[in-house]
Design a protein around this motif. Structure first.
Motif, PDB file in Angstrom:
ATOM      1  N   SER A  92     -13.970  -1.566  -6.371  1.00  0.00           N
ATOM      2  CA  SER A  92     -12.604  -0.896  -6.722  1.00  0.00           C
ATOM      3  C   SER A  92     -12.020  -1.708  -7.690  1.00  0.00           C
ATOM      4  N   TRP A  96      -9.271  -0.881 -11.441  1.00  0.00           N
ATOM      5  CA  TRP A  96      -7.601  -1.092 -11.309  1.00  0.00           C
ATOM      6  C   TRP A  96      -7.175  -2.134 -12.261  1.00  0.00           C
ATOM      7  N   TYR A 143      -7.346   6.104  -6.563  1.00  0.00           N
ATOM      8  CA  TYR A 143      -6.957   5.606  -5.363  1.00  0.00           C
ATOM      9  C   TYR A 143      -5.996   6.379  -4.442  1.00  0.00           C
ATOM     10  N   VAL A 146      -0.590   4.935  -5.499  1.00  0.00           N
ATOM     11  CA  VAL A 146      -0.551   3.775  -6.124  1.00  0.00           C
ATOM     12  C   VAL A 146       0.938   3.272  -6.790  1.00  0.00           C
ATOM     13  N   PHE A 164       4.195   1.427  -3.844  1.00  0.00           N
ATOM     14  CA  PHE A 164       3.305   2.587  -3.867  1.00  0.00           C
ATOM     15  C   PHE A 164       3.837   3.817  -3.984  1.00  0.00           C
ATOM     16  N   TYR A 458      -8.401   0.316  -1.778  1.00  0.00           N
ATOM     17  CA  TYR A 458      -7.618  -0.464  -2.769  1.00  0.00           C
ATOM     18  C   TYR A 458      -8.156  -2.044  -2.935  1.00  0.00           C
ATOM     19  N   VAL A 462      -4.976  -7.276  -3.855  1.00  0.00           N
ATOM     20  CA  VAL A 462      -3.574  -6.048  -3.663  1.00  0.00           C
ATOM     21  C   VAL A 462      -3.286  -6.260  -2.154  1.00  0.00           C
ATOM     22  N   GLN A 463      -4.181  -5.950  -1.280  1.00  0.00           N
ATOM     23  CA  GLN A 463      -4.123  -5.998   0.116  1.00  0.00           C
ATOM     24  C   GLN A 463      -3.258  -7.411   0.570  1.00  0.00           C
ATOM     25  N   TYR A 470       1.573  -2.225   0.581  1.00  0.00           N
ATOM     26  CA  TYR A 470       0.225  -1.918   0.895  1.00  0.00           C
ATOM     27  C   TYR A 470       0.171  -1.255   2.236  1.00  0.00           C
ATOM     28  N   ASN A 480      -7.398   3.578   4.837  1.00  0.00           N
ATOM     29  CA  ASN A 480      -7.791   2.896   3.362  1.00  0.00           C
ATOM     30  C   ASN A 480      -9.449   2.964   3.102  1.00  0.00           C
TER      31      ASN A 480
END
Length: 490
Positions: A92, A96, A143, A146, A164, A458, A462-463, A470, A480
């Motif tokens: 991913s 991104w 995704y 976002v 998001f 994701y 980012v998590q 998130y 997810n």
């Protein structure tokens, strides 16, 4: 020593899973920015590197991911998993990172053009809005929900934890940006001729960018036209019939949005320096891809594929059982390494197929057959070939006469659209997820319950770094995983 601006940018892109800020953009800015002028990068200095980075990055991942999902090619590397619908979470990160980094450049083009009163800068603003919509659509279609409305504000507003947005709201924002782009480009503000170098696609032509923007608008409207909670069908009718004069579309192949690789630095294909062996080293064309072109007696086949043996083309089984690698047969023609058309973003043939589907489904009142046949001819001609329409469209796999069911007609439109979108980022995958209108082969080694993945997860950073937002996004998405359906798939 880093300045505060550098630190904020760095923090933001770490948040967006960016491993580094250094990119090809710097060399363009260094070359094209007047050292005696403002330190803000001018729109003309940002446009070309942004386009090159996007097209080249998309093409690399198209070959790695899209083509394996969509049975264009099949890897001979037994540990590679996409053709079996297995996806590692780390896959991913690259897109991104690429898309958010370039989205900063795109929005800088708009801001810096807005501050400048020179002639033609309204055109740069319109171009920026189209690119913003394009990249925004790639992100949300990959995704789901976002960051978009608050994204890329790390320096301007010190916002390092953007919310998001829901996919529906992103599409609405994208539609607004495309409407605004059309209004700006309608002014037909000529860019100074010395700045035409900045645009490797349309040489800053307001008319051609406007047609591309409206064609992209049609693509995205069709993607959500089945949703009843958005006015996509009404907008399609307005663009194509009710106010067609106010929304010009691409009219022929010359208006296609293609960054044509010239072979002259920096406009080189990412495969230009790849060794011949490595270009085909771990992949061959699939059975689905080859068999359909053979059945159609399609003249594009020898342009794209080598013969497996004298006068014979063949493909590999996609989704093969691990440990049972099939023999590779037809492979990519080596000429594709430097083929200018691999820089495709959106072409005229795709527009014709969009119109054919809109007509077939009754979104517009015009007949679908001329659009379909125009699309096939345009795609074949784009690749330097021609077809005998008297025979080609009588082939059962190409015929959409009255005897065919609407389902069969839709499948034939999308099969031709599949070929028209060769090497075009992730559009084949996105459209298959929307319609399922391709009879892809079911391999014996498919994983994931034999279900085509619906999205990419994701990125891990980012998590970690935007956890609260998130968590809200995951709750809204219902998870997810790769099987969580985005809004337009529900």
């Amino acid at each position: 020593m880093k300045t505060n601006r550098d630190k904020i940018f760095f923090s933001f892109f770490i948040l967006m899973a960016v491993a580094a800020l250094v990119s090809c953009t710097k060399k363009y800015v260094d070359i094209n920015t007047n050292p005696n002028a403002s330190t803000a990068a001018s729109p003309q200095s940002l446009l070309a590197p942004t386009l090159m980075n996007l097209v080249s990055g998309n093409l690399g991942r198209n070959v790695r991911i899209n083509n394996e999902f969509m049975q264009v090619t099949v890897t001979t590397a037994d540990s590679r998993e996409f053709h079996r619908y297995e996806v590692k979470p780390s896959e991913s990160d690259a897109q991104w990172r690429l898309w958010y980094l370039q989205l900063t450049n795109i929005r800088d083009i708009y801001r810096n053009a807005e501050k400048t009163q020179q002639a033609g800068y309204k055109t740069f603003q319109g171009i920026s809005l189209i690119l913003d919509a394009w990249v925004g659509s790639l992100l949300t279609d990959m995704y789901g929900d976002v960051p978009y409305s608050e994204s890329n504000l790390g320096y301007e507003e010190q916002n390092l934890t953007p919310v998001f947005d829901s996919q529906k709201s992103i599409y609405e924002l994208i539609f607004n940006k495309l409407e605004a782009a059309d209004t700006l480009l309608k002014l037909n503000a000529a860019v100074p001729s010395e700045f035409e170098y900045a645009d490797p696609i349309f040489k800053c032509s307001p008319d051609l960018w406007r047609r591309f923007g409206n064609s992209l608008y049609l693509r995205l409207l069709m993607r959500v036209a089945h949703k009843t909670d958005i006015d996509a069908r009404e907008r399609i009718y307005k663009i194509v019939e009710e106010q067609a004069a106010n929304y010009p579309l691409m009219t022929d192949n010359s208006g296609s949005a293609i960054l044509k690789f010239t072979g002259v630095t920096p406009f080189q294909s990412p495969f230009a320096t790849t060794r011949d062996f490595d270009f085909n080293g771990d992949k061959g064309y699939s059975e689905f891809f080859i068999n359909n072109l053979v059945t159609l007696k399609d003249p594009r086949l020898p342009v794209w594929a080598t013969e497996a043996s004298l006068g014979v083309y063949g493909g590999m089984q996609s989704g093969y059982v691990q440990g049972n690698i099939p023999d590779r047969q037809s492979t990519l023609q080596l000429a594709l390494k430097t083929e200018p058309l691999l820089g495709n973003i959106m072409n005229y043939a795709e527009v014709q197929f969009l119109l054919a589907e809109a007509a077939l489904k009754g979104y517009i009142s015009k007949p679908y057959r001329p659009y379909y046949q125009n699309g096939v001819k345009a795609s074949v001609e784009l690749w330097g070939k021609t077809i005998d329409t008297a025979t080609y469209f009588k082939t059962p796999l190409a015929s959409i006469d009255s005897a065919a069911t609407d389902t069969d007609k839709l499948k034939r439109i999308h099969l031709q659209k599949y070929f028209a979108m060769m090497f075009t980022d992730f559009q084949q995958w996105y459209e298959y997820r929307r319609t399922g209108a391709l009879d892809l082969y079911i391999g014996p080694g498919l994983q994931n319950g034999s279900k085509m993945p619906s999205r990419m997860v994701y990125p891990t950073l980012v998590q970690t770094l935007n956890r609260a937002n998130y968590d809200k996004a995951v709750a809204a998405m219902g998870g997810n995983g790769i099987n969580q359906k985005v809004w337009w798939q529900q």
